[in-house]
Scaffold this active site. Structure first.
Site, mmCIF file in Angstrom:
data_model
loop_
_atom_site.group_PDB
_atom_site.id
_atom_site.type_symbol
_atom_site.label_atom_id
_atom_site.label_comp_id
_atom_site.label_asym_id
_atom_site.label_seq_id
_atom_site.Cartn_x
_atom_site.Cartn_y
_atom_site.Cartn_z
ATOM 1 N N ALA A 113 0.741 -1.256 -0.018
ATOM 2 C CA ALA A 113 0.082 -0.183 -0.059
ATOM 3 C C ALA A 113 0.875 1.347 0.018
ATOM 4 O O ALA A 113 0.494 2.090 -0.814
ATOM 5 C CB ALA A 113 -0.973 0.109 1.001
ATOM 6 N N ASP B 186 -3.980 -2.685 4.135
ATOM 7 C CA ASP B 186 -4.053 -2.100 2.682
ATOM 8 C C ASP B 186 -5.195 -0.965 2.668
ATOM 9 O O ASP B 186 -5.041 0.193 2.236
ATOM 10 C CB ASP B 186 -4.459 -2.884 1.429
ATOM 11 N N LYS C 89 -3.926 -8.333 2.939
ATOM 12 C CA LYS C 89 -3.783 -9.600 1.975
ATOM 13 C C LYS C 89 -4.585 -10.953 2.232
ATOM 14 O O LYS C 89 -4.824 -11.115 3.323
ATOM 15 C CB LYS C 89 -2.014 -9.987 1.721
HETATM 16 O O1 MRU Z 1 -0.913 -7.505 -3.338
HETATM 17 P P1 MRU Z 1 0.052 -6.545 -2.567
HETATM 18 O O2 MRU Z 1 1.488 -7.290 -2.586
HETATM 19 O O3 MRU Z 1 0.304 -5.227 -3.066
HETATM 20 O O4 MRU Z 1 -0.600 -6.680 -1.113
HETATM 21 C C1 MRU Z 1 0.424 -6.155 -0.097
HETATM 22 C C2 MRU Z 1 -0.217 -6.265 1.176
HETATM 23 O O5 MRU Z 1 -1.468 -6.694 1.500
HETATM 24 C C3 MRU Z 1 0.526 -5.770 2.412
HETATM 25 O O6 MRU Z 1 0.443 -6.643 3.656
HETATM 26 C C4 MRU Z 1 -0.026 -4.504 2.737
HETATM 27 O O7 MRU Z 1 0.146 -3.715 1.401
HETATM 28 C C5 MRU Z 1 0.617 -3.887 3.967
HETATM 29 S S1 MRU Z 1 2.051 -2.851 3.151
HETATM 30 C C6 MRU Z 1 3.221 -2.296 4.170
#
Ligand code: MRU
Length: 356
Positions: A53, A240, A251
């Site tokens: 994110a 996110d 996620k």
């Molecule tokens: O699909 P992604 O790799 O963009 O998903 C990322 C995540 O779910 C992370 O856990 C989330 O963005 C936290 S980032 C510090």
């Protein structure tokens, strides 16, 4: 943080281009990619050359600067802003960063607009780095408390990659871990593989290795038994989009881990910068959940014995697959939110008190 002993941030502007670490190539290849146009930035977000994110927020901010550099026409900038926001729907940071850029640039004279856009994009990234560092300092207290009671290695389970590669630096979930390690507290991280894109195995484990932090990759379904055996002292994940109610979208698979943690009295923390808070949506069912191409499930990428990158099909050719990228963990399963301002309960009252 470091890769092969050299310090990096995940994104920076140099020589009229934006540079990123191409995360689709990790852990097998380390390569830096140049983004020259706003389309390059949109594509990098969509195909996950950058992901996480806070990092996609930073990339979107630089995307606006690249759009201005390319064609400083208000209609083009407006269209680019919309396309950047749409490039991935779930992480709120995209909209947050684009809105902040547009607000900053409104009314600015055209001969100044590029400089101001580049400064603001850098400011967004610098701020994320500072916030993630503060998350680390705040979250360190929890790890320290566990260590002081246990007097032995603190085992922390994390899901996906919420490490420095998902942010500008430090990470969210990993920042308290890096701070604990630097303070000499023995830590060990259970790294959920995180199918289908394997952000845990490919990115979290990779970045922890580069910082010499002991870690073990586990299949996504292993956390439950480890918690039943008493082998997990705490979970820390990223977010996110965190609603003002304290519900956390992260996620896919995070929710199931939170349920297992709840059943086993394992503290379940979410680390997030305030840029991830959505103050508008109140019902988690209204969060747009990204559904990605099912090829991410049916195919897998890796290196063969000749060190060549290969993508292979692992499903029956005729099978259908479904690839939802995020789920929501209700606030009642979250022990606390670790933010740049401190740790608070996952509730509207606590979040409002801390941020409003
Ligand atoms: O699909 P992604 O790799 O963009 O998903 C990322 C995540 O779910 C992370 O856990 C989330 O963005 C936290 S980032 C510090």
């Amino acid at each position: 943080m470091k890769i092969q002993g050299k310090k990096y941030r995940t994104i920076w502007y140099e020589g009229n281009v934006v540079k990123i670490i191409d995360q689709t190539k990790l852990p097998h290849r380390f390569s830096i990619k140049e983004l020259k146009t706003v389309k390059d930035a949109i594509n990098a977000i969509e195909i996950m050359e950058v992901r996480g994110a806070p990092l996609i927020g930073g990339t979107a901010a630089y995307g606006i600067a690249l759009a201005i550099q390319e064609n400083n026409d208000p209609e083009f900038i407006k269209k680019s802003a919309e396309e950047l926001i749409q490039s991935r729907p779930t992480a709120i940071n995209l909209k947050w960063a684009v809105d902040r850029m547009i607000k900053k640039l409104s009314g600015v004279k055209s001969d100044k607009v590029l400089d101001i856009a580049l400064n603001e994009a850098k400011e967004i990234c610098d701020e994320d780095e500072k916030f993630c560092e503060s998350i680390g300092i705040n979250g360190l207290k929890i790890i320290e408390e566990i260590y002081n009671k246990k007097k032995d290695t603190v085992n922390i389970l994390t899901h996906c990659n919420a490490g420095w590669l998902a942010t500008i630096n430090w990470g969210t979930a990993t920042s308290p871990i890096y701070h604990a390690y630097k303070k000499g507290i023995p830590v060990h991280v259970w790294v959920d593989e995180t199918r289908p894109r394997n952000q845990g195995a490919n990115l979290t484990s990779y970045e922890l290795n580069e910082e010499n932090i002991p870690n073990t990759i586990i299949a996504d379904n292993t956390g439950g038994i480890l918690m039943q055996r008493g082998d997990v002292d705490m979970c820390i994940v990223g977010a996110d989009r965190t609603l003002s109610t304290g519900d956390v979208c992260n996620k896919i698979g995070t929710y199931l881990k939170a349920l297992a943690a709840h059943d086993n009295n394992v503290p379940f923390y979410v680390a997030l910068p305030s840029s991830t808070i959505d103050w508008e949506i109140k019902n988690f069912k209204d969060i747009p959940i990204e559904e990605r191409n099912s090829e991410e499930l049916s195919h897998i990428e890796g290196i063969d014995e000749d060190n060549k990158l290969k993508k292979i099909l692992i499903y029956p050719k005729k099978s259908k697959a479904m690839n939802l990228a995020f789920d929501v963990t209700p606030a009642k399963y979250v022990t606390g939110l670790i933010t740049e301002k401190g740790i608070c309960e996952a509730s509207s009252a606590a979040l409002s008190k801390m941020f409003k």
